[in-house]
Motif scaffolding. Sequence first.
Motif, PDB file in Angstrom:
ATOM      1  N   LEU A 158       0.868  -1.178   0.000  1.00 28.89           N
ATOM      2  CA  LEU A 158       0.000   0.000   0.000  1.00 28.89           C
ATOM      3  C   LEU A 158       0.897   1.217   0.000  1.00 28.89           C
ATOM      4  O   LEU A 158       1.796   1.317   0.835  1.00 28.89           O
ATOM      5  N   THR A 159       0.693   2.106  -0.923  1.00 25.20           N
ATOM      6  CA  THR A 159       1.546   3.278  -1.014  1.00 25.20           C
ATOM      7  C   THR A 159       0.697   4.540  -1.011  1.00 25.20           C
ATOM      8  O   THR A 159      -0.310   4.612  -1.701  1.00 25.20           O
ATOM      9  N   GLY A 160       1.110   5.491  -0.185  1.00 23.80           N
ATOM     10  CA  GLY A 160       0.352   6.732  -0.048  1.00 23.80           C
ATOM     11  C   GLY A 160       0.929   7.861  -0.865  1.00 23.80           C
ATOM     12  O   GLY A 160       0.492   8.991  -0.774  1.00 23.80           O
ATOM     13  N   TYR A 161       1.909   7.572  -1.660  1.00 19.16           N
ATOM     14  CA  TYR A 161       2.495   8.613  -2.497  1.00 19.16           C
ATOM     15  C   TYR A 161       2.803   8.026  -3.857  1.00 19.16           C
ATOM     16  O   TYR A 161       2.805   6.822  -4.038  1.00 19.16           O
ATOM     17  N   SER A 162       3.049   8.888  -4.792  1.00 21.51           N
ATOM     18  CA  SER A 162       3.159   8.413  -6.182  1.00 21.51           C
ATOM     19  C   SER A 162       4.600   8.353  -6.680  1.00 21.51           C
ATOM     20  O   SER A 162       4.868   8.703  -7.813  1.00 21.51           O
ATOM     21  N   ASP A 163       5.510   7.919  -5.837  1.00 20.28           N
ATOM     22  CA  ASP A 163       6.901   7.744  -6.255  1.00 20.28           C
ATOM     23  C   ASP A 163       7.011   6.390  -6.953  1.00 20.28           C
ATOM     24  O   ASP A 163       7.219   5.366  -6.321  1.00 20.28           O
ATOM     25  N   MET A 164       6.829   6.411  -8.259  1.00 18.86           N
ATOM     26  CA  MET A 164       6.780   5.166  -9.028  1.00 18.86           C
ATOM     27  C   MET A 164       8.107   4.416  -8.975  1.00 18.86           C
ATOM     28  O   MET A 164       8.117   3.183  -8.959  1.00 18.86           O
ATOM     29  N   GLU A 165       9.214   5.116  -8.918  1.00 19.86           N
ATOM     30  CA  GLU A 165      10.522   4.455  -8.881  1.00 19.86           C
ATOM     31  C   GLU A 165      10.648   3.584  -7.628  1.00 19.86           C
ATOM     32  O   GLU A 165      11.082   2.437  -7.700  1.00 19.86           O
ATOM     33  N   SER A 166      10.231   4.116  -6.475  1.00 15.61           N
ATOM     34  CA  SER A 166      10.286   3.340  -5.233  1.00 15.61           C
ATOM     35  C   SER A 166       9.320   2.170  -5.276  1.00 15.61           C
ATOM     36  O   SER A 166       9.617   1.088  -4.771  1.00 15.61           O
ATOM     37  N   THR A 167       8.148   2.387  -5.861  1.00 13.21           N
ATOM     38  CA  THR A 167       7.160   1.320  -5.969  1.00 13.21           C
ATOM     39  C   THR A 167       7.682   0.191  -6.855  1.00 13.21           C
ATOM     40  O   THR A 167       7.573  -0.990  -6.497  1.00 13.21           O
ATOM     41  N   VAL A 168       8.263   0.531  -7.985  1.00 11.74           N
ATOM     42  CA  VAL A 168       8.821  -0.482  -8.887  1.00 11.74           C
ATOM     43  C   VAL A 168       9.950  -1.237  -8.192  1.00 11.74           C
ATOM     44  O   VAL A 168      10.033  -2.469  -8.287  1.00 11.74           O
ATOM     45  N   LYS A 169      10.795  -0.524  -7.462  1.00 11.83           N
ATOM     46  CA  LYS A 169      11.882  -1.174  -6.725  1.00 11.83           C
ATOM     47  C   LYS A 169      11.309  -2.147  -5.695  1.00 11.83           C
ATOM     48  O   LYS A 169      11.790  -3.271  -5.562  1.00 11.83           O
ATOM     49  N   ALA A 170      10.264  -1.727  -4.997  1.00 13.29           N
ATOM     50  CA  ALA A 170       9.633  -2.598  -4.002  1.00 13.29           C
ATOM     51  C   ALA A 170       9.032  -3.830  -4.668  1.00 13.29           C
ATOM     52  O   ALA A 170       9.138  -4.944  -4.143  1.00 13.29           O
ATOM     53  N   ILE A 171       8.417  -3.632  -5.813  1.00 16.47           N
ATOM     54  CA  ILE A 171       7.822  -4.761  -6.542  1.00 16.47           C
ATOM     55  C   ILE A 171       8.903  -5.754  -6.951  1.00 16.47           C
ATOM     56  O   ILE A 171       8.760  -6.963  -6.777  1.00 16.47           O
ATOM     57  N   ASN A 172      10.010  -5.252  -7.452  1.00 13.96           N
ATOM     58  CA  ASN A 172      11.099  -6.126  -7.893  1.00 13.96           C
ATOM     59  C   ASN A 172      11.827  -6.776  -6.725  1.00 13.96           C
ATOM     60  O   ASN A 172      12.055  -7.989  -6.735  1.00 13.96           O
ATOM     61  N   ASP A 173      12.197  -5.992  -5.715  1.00 14.18           N
ATOM     62  CA  ASP A 173      12.982  -6.522  -4.595  1.00 14.18           C
ATOM     63  C   ASP A 173      12.147  -7.387  -3.656  1.00 14.18           C
ATOM     64  O   ASP A 173      12.639  -8.360  -3.106  1.00 14.18           O
ATOM     65  N   GLY A 174      10.899  -7.007  -3.462  1.00 18.48           N
ATOM     66  CA  GLY A 174      10.055  -7.713  -2.504  1.00 18.48           C
ATOM     67  C   GLY A 174       9.155  -8.752  -3.130  1.00 18.48           C
ATOM     68  O   GLY A 174       8.369  -9.394  -2.437  1.00 18.48           O
TER      69      GLY A 174
END
Length: 189
Positions: free
Chosen positions: A97-113
């Motif tokens: 769940l993300t409350g901000y729109s930092d797509m780079e961090s979200t993509v990193k989380a998707i890949n790493d996690g």
Amino acid sequence: MNHSFKESLCELNEGCYMDKRILIVDDEESVLNTLKRLFRKLPYEIFSALSGQEALAILAEQSVDLIISDMRMPEMSGAEFLSLAKDKCPLTERILLTGYSDMESTVKAINDGGIFGYLSKPWNANQLLSLVESALDQTHKNKLKNKTLKRFKKQNDFLGEDINRKEREVAQFAEFVNHAMQKLQDSSD
């Protein structure tokens, strides 16, 4: 792995229904309470943690079928936590769940996690429930696949041992035949 009495009964009776176990991680207690209310009438056992460290402590004690984590938390981000959770519970799916729109961090989380899916805050309840059901289905498939692979490996190991035993028996029989043929040849000379 310690199984509860209920889990042991369910292993004996494949038709048994068990509640799914969900771990929710968010540094805002109000978000945790909102999610608990959302899942209240559903057949889920809910665990909650206010930090990644607290969630890791829960995972050390409890097995869960799904992890839902906030992205932005103090001390340990959701991405860091979910990456550690993936290592600890590789068959358990994870939702971010993300409350901000930092797509780079979200993509990193998707890949790493190894994230199954993510939703932005504020989330749509129906979308979240649908994503949770899909993730729980995937966790179930992951566990079935793992169980099947373990069973096949055990059967394969057994067959390998059986082949080795048969090869030893054939070698012993060949040695016996060679010895008998040598005796026969020696007696005919």
